[in-house]
Motif scaffolding. Sequence first.
Motif, short mmCIF file in Angstrom:
data_model
loop_
_atom_site.label_atom_id
_atom_site.label_comp_id
_atom_site.label_asym_id
_atom_site.label_seq_id
_atom_site.Cartn_x
_atom_site.Cartn_y
_atom_site.Cartn_z
N VAL A 16 1.27 -1.03 -0.35
CA VAL A 16 -0.19 0.05 -0.16
C VAL A 16 0.61 1.31 0.06
CG1 VAL A 16 -1.79 0.88 0.80
CG2 VAL A 16 -1.73 -1.25 1.52
N ALA A 17 1.11 2.07 -0.99
CA ALA A 17 1.63 3.21 -1.11
C ALA A 17 0.98 4.32 -0.74
CB ALA A 17 1.80 3.45 -2.15
N LEU A 18 0.75 5.62 -0.07
CA LEU A 18 0.79 6.57 0.90
C LEU A 18 1.42 7.61 -0.29
CD1 LEU A 18 1.09 4.36 3.12
CD2 LEU A 18 -0.06 6.62 4.55
N VAL A 19 0.02 9.10 -1.36
CA VAL A 19 1.36 9.75 -1.11
C VAL A 19 0.35 11.30 -1.40
CG1 VAL A 19 1.90 8.26 -3.09
CG2 VAL A 19 -0.27 9.03 -4.08
N GLY A 20 0.90 11.61 -1.88
CA GLY A 20 0.38 13.49 -2.43
C GLY A 20 1.37 14.27 -1.74
N ARG A 21 1.20 16.30 -1.98
CA ARG A 21 2.47 16.81 -2.09
C ARG A 21 2.41 16.68 -0.34
NH1 ARG A 21 -0.42 20.36 2.24
NH2 ARG A 21 -2.76 20.90 1.84
N PRO A 22 3.43 17.55 0.09
CA PRO A 22 4.08 17.19 0.75
C PRO A 22 2.98 18.04 1.93
CG PRO A 22 5.58 18.31 -0.42
CD PRO A 22 4.53 18.68 -1.15
N ASN A 23 3.71 17.27 3.60
CA ASN A 23 2.94 17.78 4.87
C ASN A 23 1.75 17.20 4.60
OD1 ASN A 23 4.57 18.75 6.90
ND2 ASN A 23 3.38 20.71 6.80
N LEU A 98 -2.97 5.57 -1.58
CA LEU A 98 -3.82 6.19 -0.44
C LEU A 98 -3.82 7.86 -0.99
CD1 LEU A 98 -3.22 4.56 2.77
CD2 LEU A 98 -5.17 4.09 1.34
N PHE A 99 -4.25 8.20 -1.16
CA PHE A 99 -3.51 9.23 -2.03
C PHE A 99 -4.35 10.04 -0.70
CE2 PHE A 99 -5.58 13.64 -3.73
CZ PHE A 99 -4.26 14.18 -4.06
N MET A 100 -3.77 11.02 -0.58
CA MET A 100 -3.85 11.37 0.96
C MET A 100 -3.46 13.60 0.58
SD MET A 100 -1.88 9.73 4.20
CE MET A 100 -2.71 11.06 5.39
N LEU A 114 -2.23 13.67 -7.53
CA LEU A 114 -3.80 13.29 -8.28
C LEU A 114 -2.74 12.70 -9.70
CD1 LEU A 114 -5.98 12.09 -7.94
CD2 LEU A 114 -6.98 13.86 -7.93
N ALA A 115 -2.63 13.99 -10.17
CA ALA A 115 -2.75 13.68 -11.86
C ALA A 115 -1.50 12.84 -11.78
CB ALA A 115 -1.86 15.07 -12.36
N ARG A 116 -0.52 12.33 -11.06
CA ARG A 116 0.07 11.55 -11.77
C ARG A 116 -0.31 10.34 -10.93
NH1 ARG A 116 6.06 13.52 -11.02
NH2 ARG A 116 5.80 15.42 -10.53
N LEU A 117 -1.54 10.58 -10.83
CA LEU A 117 -2.30 8.46 -10.52
C LEU A 117 -2.70 7.80 -11.74
CD1 LEU A 117 -2.65 9.13 -6.35
CD2 LEU A 117 -0.33 8.69 -7.79
N PRO A 123 -6.78 0.09 -6.89
CA PRO A 123 -7.46 1.21 -6.30
C PRO A 123 -7.07 1.98 -5.49
CG PRO A 123 -7.76 -1.62 -5.65
CD PRO A 123 -6.62 -1.51 -6.94
N VAL A 124 -7.93 3.51 -5.25
CA VAL A 124 -7.13 4.09 -4.81
C VAL A 124 -8.12 4.79 -3.91
CG1 VAL A 124 -6.40 6.49 -5.80
CG2 VAL A 124 -5.55 4.95 -6.82
N GLY A 125 -8.16 5.22 -2.99
CA GLY A 125 -8.72 5.49 -2.13
C GLY A 125 -7.81 6.89 -1.70
N LEU A 126 -8.95 8.11 -1.49
CA LEU A 126 -9.18 9.18 -0.49
C LEU A 126 -9.13 9.27 0.77
CD1 LEU A 126 -8.67 12.56 -1.68
CD2 LEU A 126 -11.17 12.29 -1.13
#
Length: 301
Positions: A16-23, A98-100, A114-117, A123-126
Amino acid sequence: MSQDSTPDTQRRSGMVALVGRPNVGKSTLVNALVGEKVSIVTPKPQTTRHRIIGVLTEGETQIALVDTPGMHSQQKTALNRVMNETAVASLAGIDVVLFMVEAGQWRDEDAAALARLARLPCPVGLIVNKTDRFKDKTELLPFMEKASTQRAFDFVVPLSAQRRDNLPALMHELTSRMPDGPYLFPEDEYTDRNMRFLAAEAVREKLTLFLQQELPYSVAIEIESFESGPEQLEIHACIWVARDNHKSIVIGKGGAMLKKIGRAARLDLVHRLDHRVDLRLWVKVRDNWIDSEAAVRELGH
């Protein structure tokens, strides 16, 4: 139940990868789910520089949580570019993403991340983090509705990683999506990183916490020696800085800042490793290393 006594056919495991902008709280969430300090955490953006895996084993399910550097639009330095490359490369072979985002905050960098995904097959969860900042949770509903329309998310979970609110709801979503198969890691491990790496990160965490706003981003830690004796660990670490004037800032008047950083890092390591630690720090200059991709990679990024 021990690993050897349960057939692999009864087990489930996945990445499970956690991705998103910093912080936005990716590292805090990994630590909260695993129940151990896998990744260092500071209030400053771009604290996470590496792909780090936290391993959560519950019942017959193992979830490997991949903490990634925050995806950011500005790529002013080689270090920024390598961190973005690391975040994107971490998505290969992932079972769930997991898009955080931060509750109440949708920025251009969120949209860019998000565009990179867009082409991911999994599956991608918000994950809407930091909900504890809203006393009246109904005030979050317009934001969540708007964020949910940015993509056809497979699930949406609001939570507070810092307070560990609503983590069971996230665990339910993840567990139900793990494929059948053997564990990816021994069940008594909680990270894929070794003690040398943990020692370097402990020093960098204290540097980030204690130093002024910009300086921590041009600092790297190299473990020059790591010896495990019967009574204590002896660790020698080099703090690399990008300019001569940075060296004096890290050392401080009469060596006070360097002593403060070393003391705090040593106590952290004693607690985490349950072992006596002798930590010795040096500060060296490598001119503008953050602008050289070769230097960035040579220093472990």
